[in-house]
Write an enzyme that holds these catalytic residues in place. Sequence first.
Site, PDB file in Angstrom:
ATOM      1  N   ASP A 125      -4.015  11.016  -7.805  1.00 55.15           N
ATOM      2  CA  ASP A 125      -3.082  12.169  -8.128  1.00 55.15           C
ATOM      3  C   ASP A 125      -3.709  13.139  -9.106  1.00 55.15           C
ATOM      4  O   ASP A 125      -3.484  13.788  -9.993  1.00 55.15           O
ATOM      5  CB  ASP A 125      -1.951  11.632  -8.804  1.00 55.15           C
ATOM      6  CG  ASP A 125      -1.028  10.901  -7.797  1.00 55.15           C
ATOM      7  OD1 ASP A 125      -1.521  10.610  -6.510  1.00 55.15           O
ATOM      8  OD2 ASP A 125      -0.080  10.119  -8.355  1.00 55.15           O
ATOM      9  N   LYS A 133       1.405  10.293  -0.925  1.00 55.88           N
ATOM     10  CA  LYS A 133       2.620   9.322  -1.204  1.00 55.88           C
ATOM     11  C   LYS A 133       3.808   9.938  -1.836  1.00 55.88           C
ATOM     12  O   LYS A 133       3.772  11.216  -2.261  1.00 55.88           O
ATOM     13  CB  LYS A 133       2.166   8.456  -2.048  1.00 55.88           C
ATOM     14  CG  LYS A 133       1.581   8.820  -3.541  1.00 55.88           C
ATOM     15  CD  LYS A 133       0.819   7.542  -4.279  1.00 55.88           C
ATOM     16  CE  LYS A 133       0.335   8.188  -5.600  1.00 55.88           C
ATOM     17  NZ  LYS A 133       1.348   8.635  -6.524  1.00 55.88           N
ATOM     18  N   CYS A 190       0.742   5.709 -12.173  1.00 54.36           N
ATOM     19  CA  CYS A 190       0.279   5.470 -10.812  1.00 54.36           C
ATOM     20  C   CYS A 190      -1.296   4.819 -10.735  1.00 54.36           C
ATOM     21  O   CYS A 190      -1.332   4.219  -9.923  1.00 54.36           O
ATOM     22  CB  CYS A 190       0.141   6.924 -10.205  1.00 54.36           C
ATOM     23  SG  CYS A 190       1.801   7.778  -9.995  1.00 54.36           S
TER      24      CYS A 190
END
Length: 207
Positions: free
Chosen positions: A12, A112, A161
Amino acid sequence: MYGNDTALLVIDLQPDFMPGGALPCHQGDTIVPGIAALLAQRRYRTVVATQDWHPADHASFASQHPGRRPFESIPLHGHAQTLWPDHCVQGSEGAALHRQVDWRSADLILRKGSDRQVDSYSAFRENIGPQGDRPATGLAGWLHERGIAEVHVCGLARDYCVLWSAQDAAISGFRVRVLWALSRPVSPDSDEATRIALLEAGIGIDG
């Protein structure tokens, strides 16, 4: 150069997680040059990048729950859910992979969080959904098929994450290392707890 059985997982690295973004991580922009250099060196045969990719009405957004504010917690599908500011909305500039990184060396870009009902921290499994399970993304099988035995994890955010991806990688049978210097948390107050959680899962920490 790492062996053919080692993969890099970049989590990310998106503008919305940088200072000035919708959900900034602490000093999130400081890891961009290091990750860009790491990919440019082509030290990994296999590179995977994840991309948070939410619909505008995602259930994890505080804006979808009248009277609620970001960072409050609510029950969702029987489990605690942190409510977030709207971030990484599909197609927005904040959701793009960071433009200072040459992503051409990435073998797979995994989006995602696109199911509006389910949050998704980990690259390997979504959070618990309406059926009470954590659906797999297919990444573990893809890596196993390529002969990957070890996964190195970096990116954002270290306390969410990155942590969840590392833990799920270990559960999926990989040796795992977190590149600590190439990750940043939402809040540095979480760092001690993150280190403990990684070590308890048998995950190595570099840096």
